[in-house]
Design a protein around this motif. Structure first.
Motif, PDB file in Angstrom:
ATOM      1  N   LYS A 152     -18.194  15.003 -12.407  1.00  9.04           N
ATOM      2  CA  LYS A 152     -19.268  14.948 -13.414  1.00  9.04           C
ATOM      3  C   LYS A 152     -20.435  15.798 -12.957  1.00  9.04           C
ATOM      4  N   PHE A 154     -24.528  17.159 -14.216  1.00 11.77           N
ATOM      5  CA  PHE A 154     -25.688  16.847 -15.056  1.00 11.77           C
ATOM      6  C   PHE A 154     -26.441  18.137 -15.401  1.00 11.77           C
ATOM      7  N   HIS A 185     -22.794  15.923 -18.588  1.00 11.36           N
ATOM      8  CA  HIS A 185     -23.951  15.261 -19.194  1.00 11.36           C
ATOM      9  C   HIS A 185     -24.805  16.395 -19.769  1.00 11.36           C
ATOM     10  N   VAL A 240     -19.570  13.750 -21.943  1.00  7.99           N
ATOM     11  CA  VAL A 240     -19.814  12.304 -21.913  1.00  7.99           C
ATOM     12  C   VAL A 240     -20.938  11.948 -22.882  1.00  7.99           C
ATOM     13  N   HIS A 241     -20.986  10.714 -23.258  1.00 11.08           N
ATOM     14  CA  HIS A 241     -22.058  10.074 -24.048  1.00 11.08           C
ATOM     15  C   HIS A 241     -22.743  10.944 -25.103  1.00 11.08           C
TER      16      HIS A 241
END
Ligand code: URP
Ligand code: ZN
Ligand code: ZN
Length: 460
Positions: A152, A154, A185, A240-241
Motif C-alpha cells: 500500500k 499513500f 490511497h 482503496v476506500h
C-alpha cells in the motif's frame, strides 16, 4: 473426526443460490446438496432451515494494532479479529505499516509478531511502503515470497506516509514486474495540507473542518494521476476506500480501455452522510476518517459503481481510535485528530441490510462484494470467499427474519463509539464458523483464543 452438517439452509454464492445441506469435515467443505441420506454416523447436525448460509466475509482493509498519527489503533489482533468473527468476517488482510527509519522486512516482522497466536480468524498482510529508501524495492521479492503479495502507498500525509510520484511509479513498476499488487490511497496530500492550514489560520480548528479540507476533487485528481502513473509503470493498480462519483468515473474509464484498474469502497461511504460533520462540539471527530464522508450524490454513484462492476470490493477500513483518544490529540487542531473509524464488526450486517434489503444489490452481489471478489483480488480464492467443496468451511448463518441493533455498549470492537449507534437493521448473524469451528453465536465470540492462521497469499 466428527462431521458437521448444516442442514436445510439456502447456500448463497456469488454465482447463485441453492437450497442445500453443507457437510464439513476437518475444517473443509466436503459436500453440498441433499445429504439427508448420507450414511455417516458421527455427525453433528445443525438445523439451518429458513437461514442463509453465506461464505465468511473477507475484509481486505483493516488496521489492527497499528501505529498512526502519534497513537495506535485501539483494536489489537485479539479484539479486532474477535469483533470480525462476531460480525461474520472470517478472513482479514491487515496493513503492516512501515515504521519511521525501519526497513520493510523489519516492520513486517514486527507486525507479524503482533498477530502471532492472538488472532481469532485467519489473516494476511499488505505491506505499507511509506519510505522508499535505497534498496527498498529489492526487498519486494522476499516479501512476496512470505505470502505478502500486495503493497500500500499513500498519496497524502506528506512528511509521514506520503510517497512522491517518482516513488509511487517505482513501487508500481517493481511490484508489477514481480506480479504484486499495489493498493493506492489516492488523495492530493499537498492540496489538502494547504487547505487545512488555511482553515486553521482562519480559526476553523474543529473536527468539522476535516471534511472541508478534503474536497472530492482532491480524491479525483489523485485517482486520475495514479492511473496514468500505473500506465507508465505498466502495472495493475487497486484503489482503496474510494468515496466520490468522479473517482468511480475515472476507474470506469480506465477499465473500459482494458486497463488493470480495480476499486474498493467502504461501508461508511455507502451508508453515512457528510452532515455528521455538522455535529456540535467534538462529536464530528467520530467521523474524522479519510477520505471524508460525502453527499447523497456520491453515495448513489458508489452504489451504481458496485452494480456496474466498476467497484469490486467493499471493505471496512477498520482503523479505530476511541473518541477520548481523538480528543486528547486533536481537541485544539483537527489536523492532529487520528484519522479513522471502526467498522470490521458491522460491515456484513450493514451491507446486507442497506444493500440487499433496500434493493441496492442482490444477495449474490452482496456475497461477491464482501467475500468472493476480495478473496479473488488478493489471492485467497477459492480457499476463502465461496461455499464450494474443498474450500475452508468459513460459513455465516444469517437469519433474514432476525434484527440487529448496533450499539457501542454491546459491540465487541474495542471502541467507545460506533457511527451506527442505535441503528436497527433487518437480519441477524446467528452463527459464524471458521474452518468448521463455531467461533461466534448471537454476536458473541465462542471460539478458542488465538486460533487464527496466517494466510500466505498467491499472486493472481
Ligand atoms: O481514515 C483512515 N482510514 N485513515 C488512515 C488509514 C487509511 O486507510 O488511510
Ligand atoms: Zn488509506
Ligand atoms: Zn485504511
Amino acid at each position: 473426526m466428527t462431521y458437521l452438517m448444516l442442514t436445510g439452509g439456502r447456500v448463497v454464492n456469488s454465482g447463485g443460490s441453492v437450497d442445500a445441506d453443507v457437510l464439513v469435515h476437518n475444517g473443509k467443505i466436503e459436500a453440498i446438496g441433499n445429504l439427508s441420506g448420507l450414511p455417516i454416523d458421527d455427525v453433528e447436525r445443525v438445523d439451518c432451515s429458513g437461514r442463509l448460509l453465506l461464505p465468511g466475509g473477507v475484509d481486505v482493509h483493516t488496521h489492527l494494532d497499528s501505529p498512526m498519527m502519534g497513537t495506535t489503533t485501539s483494536d489489537d489482533f485479539e479484539t479486532g479479529t474477535r469483533a470480525a468473527a462476531c460480525g461474520g468476517t472470517t478472513t482479514l488482510v491487515d496493513f503492516a505499516m512501515q515504521g519511521p527509519g525501519e526497513k520493510l522486512l523489519e516492520s513486517l516482522d514486527k507486525h507479524r509478531a503482533k498477530a502471532q497466536g492472538r488472532a481469532a480468524v485467519d489473516y494476511g498482510f499488505h505491506m505499507c511502503v511509506t519510505d522508499l529508501y535505497d534498496g527498498a524495492v529489492d526487498e519486494f521479492t522476499e516479501i512476496m515470497q512470505t505470502g505478502v503479495t500486495s503493497f500500500k502507498v499513500f498519496m497524502a500525509y506528506r512528511g509521514t506516509l506520503m510517497l512522491h510520484d517518482g516513488a509511487l511509479f517505482n513501487v508500481l513498476r517493481e511490484s508489477g514486474r514481480i506480479g504484486g499488487q499495489v493498493c493506492v490511497h489516492a488523495e492530493n496530500g499537498d492540496v489538502i495540507d494547504r487547505l487545512a492550514a488555511d482553515l486553521v489560520a482562519a480559526g476553523k480548528t474543529g473536527p468539522g473542518s476535516h471534511e472541508i479540507s478534503r474536497p472530492p476533487s482532491t480524491e479525483i485528481e489523485a485517482v486520475r494521476r495514479a492511473i496514468q502513473i500505473a500506465r507508465m509503470a505498466d502495472s495493475p493498480i487497486y484503489f482503496v476506500h474510494l468515496s466520490t462519483e468522479g473517482a468511480v468515473e475515472a476507474v470506469a474509464e480506465a477499465r473500459s480501455q482494458d486497463r488493470a484498474v480495480a476499486g474498493e469502497t467502504c461501508t461508511h461511504y455507502l451508508t453515512l452522510d457528510r452532515s455528521l460533520y455538522d455535529a456540535p462540539g467534538f462529536e464530528a471527530a467520530k467521523v474524522v476518517l479519510t477520505p471524508p464522508l460525502r453527499t447523497e450524490e456520491h453515495r448513489a454513484a458508489l452504489w451504481r459503481g458496485l452494480r456496474a462492476g466498476t467497484l469490486g470490493v467493499v471493505s471496512s477500513d477498520h482503523c479505530p481510535f476511541c473518541l477520548e483518544e481523538k480528543r486528547r490529540l486533536g481537541a485544539a487542531d483537527f489536523r492532529a485528530i487520528p484519522n479513522g473509524g471502526p467498522g470490521v464488526e458491522h460491515r456484513m450486517i450493514v451491507m446486507y441490510a442497506e444493500g440487499v434489503r433496500r434493493n441496492q444489490i442482490s444477495l449474490e452481489k452482496f456475497v461477491d462484494l464482501t467475500a468472493t471478489a476480495p478473496a479473488r483480488q488478493f489471492g485467497l480464492f477459492p480457499t476463502k470467499g465461496a461455499i464450494v467443496s474443498g474450500a475452508d468451511a468459513d460459513i455465516v448463518v444469517l437469519d433474514p427474519n432476525g434484527t440487529t441493533t448496533i450499539s457501542a455498549q454491546t459491540q465487541n470492537q474495542r471502541m467507545d463509539y460506533t457511527p451506527y449507534e442505535g441503528w436497527t437493521l433487518p437480519g441477524s448473524l446467528e452463527a459464524v464458523y471458521s474452518r468448521g469451528e463455531e467461533v461466534a453465536r448471537g454476536g458473541k465470540y465462542v471460539g478458542a483464543g488465538g486460533r487464527g492462521r496466517f494466510l500466505a497469499r498467491s499472486t493472481q
